[in-house]
Design an enzyme around this catalytic site. Sequence first.
Site, PDB file in Angstrom:
ATOM      1  N   HIS A  61       0.807  -1.227   0.000  1.00 45.95           N
ATOM      2  CA  HIS A  61       0.000   0.000   0.000  1.00 45.95           C
ATOM      3  C   HIS A  61       0.840   1.278   0.000  1.00 45.95           C
ATOM      4  O   HIS A  61       0.300   2.364  -0.208  1.00 45.95           O
ATOM      5  CB  HIS A  61      -0.928   0.025   1.218  1.00 45.95           C
ATOM      6  CG  HIS A  61      -1.930  -1.086   1.242  1.00 45.95           C
ATOM      7  ND1 HIS A  61      -2.752  -1.371   0.168  1.00 45.95           N
ATOM      8  CD2 HIS A  61      -2.243  -1.988   2.216  1.00 45.95           C
ATOM      9  CE1 HIS A  61      -3.527  -2.410   0.487  1.00 45.95           C
ATOM     10  NE2 HIS A  61      -3.228  -2.791   1.708  1.00 45.95           N
ATOM     11  N   ALA A  62       2.149   1.169   0.274  1.00 46.51           N
ATOM     12  CA  ALA A  62       2.988   2.362   0.332  1.00 46.51           C
ATOM     13  C   ALA A  62       3.048   3.032  -1.046  1.00 46.51           C
ATOM     14  O   ALA A  62       3.229   2.371  -2.069  1.00 46.51           O
ATOM     15  CB  ALA A  62       4.391   2.000   0.807  1.00 46.51           C
TER      16      ALA A  62
END
Length: 300
Positions: free
Chosen positions: A118-119
Amino acid sequence: MIPVVHHPVYVAPAPARSTYRWSKNGLIRDLLLAQGDRILWHRPDPTPIAALEAVHDPGYVAEVIEARVPAAKSRRIGFPVTPEVAARAAVVPGGTWLAARLALEHGYAANTAGGSHHALHDTGAGFCVFNDLAIAAVRLVEEGAVERIAIVDVDVHQGDGTASLLAGRPGIATYSIHAEKNFPVRKARSTLDIPLADGIADDEYLSTLEATLVPFLDAHAPGLILYQAGVDPYEHDRLGRLSLTREGLRARERVVARLAQARGLPLASTVGGGYGDDAAEIAERHVDAILTLGEAFGAG
């Protein structure tokens, strides 16, 4: 023997106000230690700053490394970035890169952390600080270790950060099979996304996985798979919306391993998501994935 990458900083103390199960990586390590000579341990180095900045905004990289991430970004990540969390974040992408290098040599290798899909470019999100999958993929291609890479993400949540960071990157293709109605609300566009309805169980999941992953691999012809082996499609996972059994998860690993082996593709796995109150049970799911993949590749 199964090549496994681990570093002591993976087991970081829990920051204040964090709901992430920080003990998970230590429990994974302990369960693998109990396997004795089946495991061949490797220790990664911190990731070069240039490799982090090849994917993430240099300003954000500095914020993390210096443990001065602003409150708004900390909230989006889900916990504050303490010096211990910063040290961990700097090493994990190097662990995924090392697992990939070992997989190229041995056929399969595992990182006991990572899968931080998700970064995003200038911030972390969803318990993810740096996107180790994207960092490792770009680094491997740029240094000529492999010409083409496929990132196969079977976490119950879409790999939105990985998809957005790698969109348009030559030689890298992304695949995500996930619960359509789960986090994140706004999905990115992977090379191939397979959104699933809530409650799908073993048989339908496995048949969908194989029917979609086969043409994806054949179309993109990678030389390596980076595998985000999230175990949150499990029927009792706190943040999952699918209904796979523990045996269904193991069958998933065997399907992926079989498709990789049929094409002569090495595979490096990361741990990905797994959520609930029982950290030991979550760790068991992750170790199941590593051991099942290792056995399938003839390393266990």
